[in-house]
Design a protein around this motif. Structure first.
Motif, PDB file in Angstrom:
ATOM      1  N   GLY A  54       2.220   2.633   2.001  1.00 51.13           N
ATOM      2  CA  GLY A  54       2.108   1.318   2.468  1.00 51.13           C
ATOM      3  C   GLY A  54       0.802   0.785   1.907  1.00 51.13           C
ATOM      4  O   GLY A  54       0.293   1.244   0.749  1.00 51.13           O
ATOM      5  N   ILE A  55       0.054   0.028   2.653  1.00 56.31           N
ATOM      6  CA  ILE A  55      -1.243  -0.596   2.421  1.00 56.31           C
ATOM      7  C   ILE A  55      -2.374   0.220   2.113  1.00 56.31           C
ATOM      8  O   ILE A  55      -2.753   1.092   2.856  1.00 56.31           O
TER       9      ILE A  55
ATOM     10  N   VAL B 286      -3.183  -7.659   3.208  1.00 54.20           N
ATOM     11  CA  VAL B 286      -1.929  -7.790   3.467  1.00 54.20           C
ATOM     12  C   VAL B 286      -1.314  -8.848   2.557  1.00 54.20           C
ATOM     13  O   VAL B 286      -0.192  -8.979   1.780  1.00 54.20           O
TER      14      VAL B 286
ATOM     15  N   MET C 139      -0.365  -7.732  -0.861  1.00 51.66           N
ATOM     16  CA  MET C 139       0.796  -6.799  -1.065  1.00 51.66           C
ATOM     17  C   MET C 139       1.822  -7.318  -1.651  1.00 51.66           C
ATOM     18  O   MET C 139       2.409  -8.472  -1.213  1.00 51.66           O
TER      19      MET C 139
ATOM     20  N   ARG D 106       6.408  -7.046  -1.777  1.00 53.02           N
ATOM     21  CA  ARG D 106       7.224  -7.038  -0.531  1.00 53.02           C
ATOM     22  C   ARG D 106       7.642  -5.661  -0.393  1.00 53.02           C
ATOM     23  O   ARG D 106       7.745  -5.298   0.820  1.00 53.02           O
TER      24      ARG D 106
ATOM     25  N   THR E  84       5.868  -2.752  -0.822  1.00 49.83           N
ATOM     26  CA  THR E  84       4.574  -2.165  -0.334  1.00 49.83           C
ATOM     27  C   THR E  84       4.660  -2.523   1.311  1.00 49.83           C
ATOM     28  O   THR E  84       4.406  -1.722   2.299  1.00 49.83           O
ATOM     29  N   LEU E  85       4.956  -3.759   1.718  1.00 43.11           N
ATOM     30  CA  LEU E  85       4.895  -4.321   3.154  1.00 43.11           C
ATOM     31  C   LEU E  85       5.773  -3.601   3.919  1.00 43.11           C
ATOM     32  O   LEU E  85       5.795  -3.522   5.024  1.00 43.11           O
ATOM     33  N   LYS E  86       7.254  -3.502   3.223  1.00 42.79           N
ATOM     34  CA  LYS E  86       8.186  -3.184   3.785  1.00 42.79           C
ATOM     35  C   LYS E  86       8.007  -1.347   4.313  1.00 42.79           C
ATOM     36  O   LYS E  86       8.012  -1.109   5.418  1.00 42.79           O
TER      37      LYS E  86
ATOM     38  N   SER F  71       4.921  -0.401   4.731  1.00 39.70           N
ATOM     39  CA  SER F  71       3.889  -0.305   5.404  1.00 39.70           C
ATOM     40  C   SER F  71       4.422  -0.451   6.992  1.00 39.70           C
ATOM     41  O   SER F  71       4.077   0.241   8.094  1.00 39.70           O
TER      42      SER F  71
END
Length: 201
Positions: A176-177, A183, A186, A188, A190-192, A194
């Protein structure tokens, strides 16, 4: 590179066949070797020969070592109930630099990649089965990365554990992050990841 003297061209061709070294970089390295005193250049060549002759594969973890078992596998203070699965030896080195993990390792020797023809038989899955069959391991930690090939490999390992060694817990490094990241910057995926691997605080 067509007009290079034959001995120089041979060195450039050999160097440029290595990952991350293009023809121009190979030529710079070759010219640097030419400028070195003869004894020093010979020392570089001997070090390459020694690399092949003095290193072996550890019979326990499949990492590179001067003797087998390697110093990590021979260390009686390591936790035999944890096994960390890494793709390559350099990932093992990165894990050890943290000085947090005290379990044991297994180097797979790569990742499954159907497009490149890398199948389970090409990697160290039989060695993994051998370790798990001893009954000491309680947790298998996947430290394989977040690429498509890593996900394919993780899925294969998960199925193997569930079908053959259901008493072994399986975990993976958090994704993740990164530390210091924001945020809004970042992507998409990586956010998913995270969100999927969020933790309670």
């Amino acid at each position: 590179m067509q007009n290079l003297p034959a001995p120089l061209k041979e060195v450039v061709d050999q160097l440029s066949s290595l990952p991350g070294i293009g023809p121009k970089s190979a030529l710079r390295i070759a010219l640097t070797l030419l400028k070195m005193p003869k004894e020093r250049a010979a020392g570089v060549g001997q070090a390459v020969i020694d690399l092949r002759e003095r290193l072996c594969m550890c019979e326990e973890c499949a990492s590179l070592a001067e003797s087998s078992p390697c110093s990590l596998c021979a260390d009686p203070t390591r936790d035999h109930s944890q096994l960390c699965l890494v793709a390559e030896w350099d990932a093992l080195l990165a894990m050890e630099e943290m000085r947090m993990y005290r379990g044991r390792y297994l180097v797979l020797g790569g990742l499954l990649s159907p497009l490149d023809g890398v199948e389970p038989a090409h990697l160290e899955f039989e060695r993994l089965r051998m370790h798990l069959a001893k009954g000491e391991i309680r947790e298998l930690i996947l430290a394989l990365g977040a690429t498509l090939d890593a996900e394919t490999t993780a899925s294969y390992v998960k199925n193997l554990i569930e079908n053959e060694f259901p008493d072994v817990a399986i975990s993976r490094l958090a994704q993740g992050i990164p530390m210091g990241g924001e945020v809004k910057f970042m992507d998409r995926e990586t956010l998913k990841q995270s969100l999927a691997y969020r933790q309670k605080i």
